[in-house]
Scaffold this active site. Sequence first.
Site, PDB file in Angstrom:
ATOM      1  N   THR A  94      41.527  46.914  33.829  1.00 14.01           N
ATOM      2  CA  THR A  94      41.631  46.704  32.306  1.00 14.01           C
ATOM      3  C   THR A  94      40.138  46.858  31.835  1.00 14.01           C
ATOM      4  OG1 THR A  94      41.881  44.469  32.469  1.00 14.01           O
ATOM      5  CG2 THR A  94      43.901  45.875  32.447  1.00 14.01           C
ATOM      6  N   ASP A  95      39.359  46.308  32.378  1.00 12.52           N
ATOM      7  CA  ASP A  95      37.977  45.835  31.763  1.00 12.52           C
ATOM      8  C   ASP A  95      37.428  47.160  31.301  1.00 12.52           C
ATOM      9  OD1 ASP A  95      38.026  43.534  32.893  1.00 12.52           O
ATOM     10  OD2 ASP A  95      36.153  43.569  34.204  1.00 12.52           O
TER      11      ASP A  95
ATOM     12  N   SER B  76      37.413  48.063  37.833  1.00 13.61           N
ATOM     13  CA  SER B  76      37.172  49.059  36.905  1.00 13.61           C
ATOM     14  C   SER B  76      35.436  48.924  36.602  1.00 13.61           C
ATOM     15  CB  SER B  76      37.577  49.168  35.910  1.00 13.61           C
ATOM     16  OG  SER B  76      37.795  48.148  34.945  1.00 13.61           O
TER      17      SER B  76
ATOM     18  N   THR C 105      43.169  45.020  38.862  1.00 15.44           N
ATOM     19  CA  THR C 105      44.011  43.750  38.819  1.00 15.44           C
ATOM     20  C   THR C 105      45.400  44.184  39.062  1.00 15.44           C
ATOM     21  OG1 THR C 105      42.575  42.710  37.305  1.00 15.44           O
ATOM     22  CG2 THR C 105      45.109  41.839  37.341  1.00 15.44           C
TER      23      THR C 105
HETATM   24  N1  ASP Z   1      38.550  43.268  36.627  1.00 13.91           N
HETATM   25  C1  ASP Z   1      39.373  43.849  36.753  1.00 13.91           C
HETATM   26  C2  ASP Z   1      39.183  45.501  36.529  1.00 13.91           C
HETATM   27  O1  ASP Z   1      38.972  45.902  35.423  1.00 13.91           O
HETATM   28  C3  ASP Z   1      40.136  43.461  35.589  1.00 13.91           C
HETATM   29  C4  ASP Z   1      41.637  44.207  35.557  1.00 13.91           C
HETATM   30  O2  ASP Z   1      41.930  45.124  36.106  1.00 13.91           O
HETATM   31  O3  ASP Z   1      42.405  43.813  34.693  1.00 13.91           O
HETATM   32  O4  ASP Z   1      39.366  46.016  37.624  1.00 13.91           O
END
Ligand code: ASP
Length: 329
Positions: free
Chosen positions: A97-98, A63, A16
């Site tokens: 973040t995932d 991710s 993200t």
């Molecule tokens: N879906 C995103 C990922 O993990 C969420 C993020 O980056 O916060 O790439």
Amino acid sequence: MNIQLPKVRILATGGTIAGQGNSPLQTMGYKAGQLSIAELLSTIPSIENIATISGEQFANLPSSDLTPTHWLKLAKRINTMFTEENDLDGLVITHGTDTLEESAYFLNLVVKTEKPVVLVGAMRPATALSSDGPMNLVNAIRVAASKHAVGLGVLVVMNDEIYASRDVTKTNANRLDTFGALDFGTVGTIDNGNPEIYYRPTRRHTVHTAFDITLLQELPRVDIVLGYVGADEVLVTALLGAGAKGIILAGTGAGHISPPAERVLREAYQKGTVIVRGSRTGTGRILPQLPHDFIAADNLSPQKARVLLMLALTLTQDPAKIQEMFFTY
Ligand code: ASP
């Protein structure tokens, strides 16, 4: 006066923090992993006064698209970088973040440097009003450049807080303050751009682990099984059929699962599949309960217990030795 700035590398993997939406209000359903590391760095004012920074695009993925093959490649790149570039002071990895906590803990166990390695992400895409990405990125660079962050293992910086990778987890699907270390708290904070470290992790990491990924091409298959009311043997049987070398039980409470699933797990354990008993609750310790019990996950989350078991299985299948690793790392 010519002040020598710290030298920091940024490895970008997507997420993200590099995401783009259709409007400043779009905070869900946007596309992760769109902007390049050069574009991200261009949003930070006076970045050249903070550190001598160079970016490297390792990938540009959400991710959840990352695989253990990416982990091995990333870890090898990091180890080569620190070996070849003596004057590098620290490294930042931008990441979705995932699964950030899984990658961070993996790197914590296999990266062979004491210098700061810091993972960072964002909850709002780069196009959102009040995106948290640029501030998180500057904070991560400041931590990576800090002598006080040396020897702490791989760290995670989000929302003005610094976490040990063993402890940290994503706790909320949407909010900016999603990251927390539920049993332990932060190791430090960042205010006015200045990192302050209050605590040091005690479990072994980085140069102090037994794991060496230099020659590894793949990691053993390890899966996670959730305990819930009425769980039967179907999932466990399917995983064993798929060739799982290890299974993490994300059990109810202190690591429980219904009798039919427990029975097939026990049979598999007796035949040599390594089973680790963990908890789906998110906090608290699991310790060995009975003689010949499964390996206990201590207080590692199921997803982190999986990371440790994958690495443990590259060295041994002996349950006693693997149990020791769960109390060491
Ligand atoms: N879906 C995103 C990922 O993990 C969420 C993020 O980056 O916060 O790439």
